[in-house]
Write an enzyme that holds these catalytic residues in place. Structure first.
Site: not given
Ligand code: SF4
Length: 324
Positions: A132, A170, A228, A230, A273
């Site tokens: 990203e 993000t 991942s 997040n 995800s």
């Molecule tokens: Fe988009 Fe999900 Fe990534 Fe957030 S976590 S930017 S909603 S794909």
């Protein structure tokens, strides 16, 4: 040996699939239905081992770069987004591109383009090398400097401290990002904020939920893959907010017996995800180990659905399925 009390599970909600992941996965499925296998996907469509292997079984072929895709084939760009250079390279090969970039990532790309046009220096808070970050930085490479950590904020140099803005990946930790911004602002008092939050709703919601769960948990298990962002952040956030231990697993069979020694309360969540079926497998195994009492702690409702990439909309349903 500590004696454990009643065993229970606290399940964080929201967890699992976000709207951007849901849309990207459906985009590959629809592309396979419409064009037949194989359909090529640049990079992992989303950062989850299970999702990628399920799509491979349906006929998706994952590649690192578009020059690995046969001329004229269909290629899907992943939810993490791509730089304009990748779009051009695909076009030069005559590829038929389907852009599954999450709209919330596209929003950050637009911000980068706009601030670069106004000749701002953009401090992009994020992890160097993450897809990203590469995609966003690629919108304005002459204007973007990646800031990797709060410590990096203490040393990063800018051309003109009067004309600096910060943007972010993000999927970062909200707290750590705010610390990075605080340190940047000490050095650059004119630092501008992004027009709206770049850390997306799904990342924020999952962090808020795990903070609440972690406070009362002896152990937190985060279901999600190692790449991942997040998911990895959820482990860190859990540890920072009271969990005595926290681990990330791709699959239920990675939960180690010794993690449960003396544990009364297990907190569970999953990254954006991660399909819910993987969480349910962890719950089944925990039930087998005596953790049958499950309470869900919900800190937000989510009903966002993104329409499919435009290349797949015609003659089809336009929405994604409901998020987990
Ligand atoms: Fe988009 Fe999900 Fe990534 Fe957030 S976590 S930017 S909603 S794909």
């Amino acid at each position: 040996m500590p004696v454990a009390g009643p065993k229970r599970v606290i399940l964080a909600a929201p967890r699992g699939y976000c709207a951007g992941v849901d849309r990207a996965v459906i985009a590959v499925e629809k592309a396979l239905e419409r064009y037949g296998a194989p359909v090529y996907v640049r990079k992992q469509i989303v950062h989850n081992t299970h999702v990628v292997s399920e799509l491979e079984a349906l006929g998706a072929i994952f590649v690192e770069e578009v020059d690995e895709v046969p001329l004229g084939s269909h290629v899907v760009f992943s939810a993490h987004g791509v730089s304009p250079a990748v779009v051009s390279a695909a076009s030069d090969r005559g590829l038929q591109a389907i852009d599954a970039t999450c709209p919330l990532v596209t929003k950050v790309h637009r911000e980068a383009v706009r601030f670069a046009r106004d000749d701002f220096e953009i401090l992009l808070i994020g992890h160097d090398g993450h897809e990203e970050v590469e995609g966003t930085a690629g919108e304005a490479p002459e204007h973007v400097t990646v800031v990797n950590s709060p410590e990096h904020a203490d040393t990063v140099e800018v051309r003109d401290p009067e004309k600096v803005v910060w943007l972010s990946q993000t999927t970062l930790s909200v707290d750590e990002t705010m610390e990075t911004v605080r340190r940047l602002r000490i050095r650059f008092p004119h630092l501008q904020d992004p027009p709206s939050d770049d850390i997306c709703y799904a990342t924020q919601n999952r962090q808020v939920a795990i903070k609440k769960v972690a406070t009362g948990a002896d152990l937190v298990i985060v279901v999600g893959s190692a790449n991942s962002s997040n998911s990895v952040r959820l482990v860190e956030v859990a540890l920072e907010h009271g969990a005595k231990a926290a681990y990330r697993v791709d699959y239920a069979d990675e939960v180690k017996q010794e993690w449960l020694d003396g544990v009364e309360t297990v907190g569970i969540t999953s990254g954006a995800s991660v399909p819910e079926v993987l969480v349910q497998q962890v719950l089944e195994d925990l039930a087998g180990a005596g953790y049958r009492d499950i309470e869900e702690v919900r800190t937000a409702e989510e009903d966002l659905i993104f329409s499919l990439p435009k290349e797949l909309r015609e003659g089809r349903g336009t929405g994604g399925r409901a998020s987990a």
